[in-house]
Write a protein that holds these residues in place. Structure first.
Motif, PDB file in Angstrom:
ATOM      1  N   SER A   8     -13.838 143.429  24.828  1.00 35.40           N
ATOM      2  CA  SER A   8     -13.239 142.591  25.870  1.00 35.40           C
ATOM      3  C   SER A   8     -12.240 143.380  26.699  1.00 35.40           C
ATOM      4  CB  SER A   8     -12.515 141.389  25.251  1.00 35.40           C
ATOM      5  OG  SER A   8     -13.409 140.568  24.545  1.00 35.40           O
ATOM      6  N   THR A  10      -9.255 142.485  30.194  1.00 37.81           N
ATOM      7  CA  THR A  10      -8.682 141.499  31.112  1.00 37.81           C
ATOM      8  C   THR A  10      -8.761 142.052  32.531  1.00 37.81           C
ATOM      9  OG1 THR A  10      -7.206 140.666  29.402  1.00 37.81           O
ATOM     10  CG2 THR A  10      -6.639 140.143  31.674  1.00 37.81           C
ATOM     11  N   GLU A 104     -10.326 136.950  31.085  1.00 33.92           N
ATOM     12  CA  GLU A 104     -10.753 137.750  29.950  1.00 33.92           C
ATOM     13  C   GLU A 104     -12.275 137.841  30.003  1.00 33.92           C
ATOM     14  OE1 GLU A 104      -9.758 137.789  25.315  1.00 33.92           O
ATOM     15  OE2 GLU A 104     -11.096 136.146  25.902  1.00 33.92           O
ATOM     16  N   THR A 106     -15.523 139.182  28.048  1.00 28.22           N
ATOM     17  CA  THR A 106     -16.068 139.680  26.791  1.00 28.22           C
ATOM     18  C   THR A 106     -17.515 140.069  27.033  1.00 28.22           C
ATOM     19  OG1 THR A 106     -14.596 138.285  25.491  1.00 28.22           O
ATOM     20  CG2 THR A 106     -16.564 139.126  24.374  1.00 28.22           C
TER      21      THR A 106
END
Length: 144
Positions: A8, A10, A104, A106
């Motif tokens: 992941s 941001t 976020e 992923t």
């Protein structure tokens, strides 16, 4: 069965902005390392890609393949391998979570190849794909 790898990052942008870059396949060669071609073969009625043909050269993986995509608004996109020369499986997803001003992202990837690869080489290919998928995406979105 291919093992799944997840990572992941941001991104300083709203989910819709991130998904717009993910959905812009024509631009992939400009930011996705190793992607030489990304041509939309078919689309859904809303205009998003259904099937996309790729030519990829990320040592040790060099292949031409077609992926089929499923979209869930600006929350998630998943894909599965339709056909490939070297790849037996290339299934994955981008899952976006709104953090209020940032997103976020992923990335999940399950990769399998038809020729035996030493585990270290396969992991290197996966790492390059994942790093490109996340770091390249972040840089592309934030520079718009």
């Amino acid at each position: 069965m291919a093992e799944q790898t997840t990572s992941s990052i941001t991104v300083d942008a709203a989910p819709a902005e991130v998904m717009a870059v993910i959905a812009d396949f024509a631009a992939y060669p400009a930011w996705a390392k190793g992607v030489q071609t990304a041509d939309v073969v078919s689309t859904y009625p809303d205009g998003r890609a259904e099937r996309v043909f790729f030519a990829l050269d990320v040592s040790p993986i060099k292949d031409e393949y077609t992926l089929e995509y499923q979209w869930d608004g600006d929350r998630e996109v998943t894909w599965t391998l339709v056909e490939g020369k070297m790849l037996r499986a290339l299934d994955g997803a981008y899952v976006l979570r709104d953090l209020g001003g940032s997103t976020e992202v992923t990335y999940r990837l399950a990769l399998d190849v038809s020729i035996p690869l030493i585990g270290m080489l396969k992991r290197k290919g996966e790492k390059i794909l994942i790093d490109t998928a996340l770091k390249g995406l972040k840089k592309r979105v934030e520079s718009r």
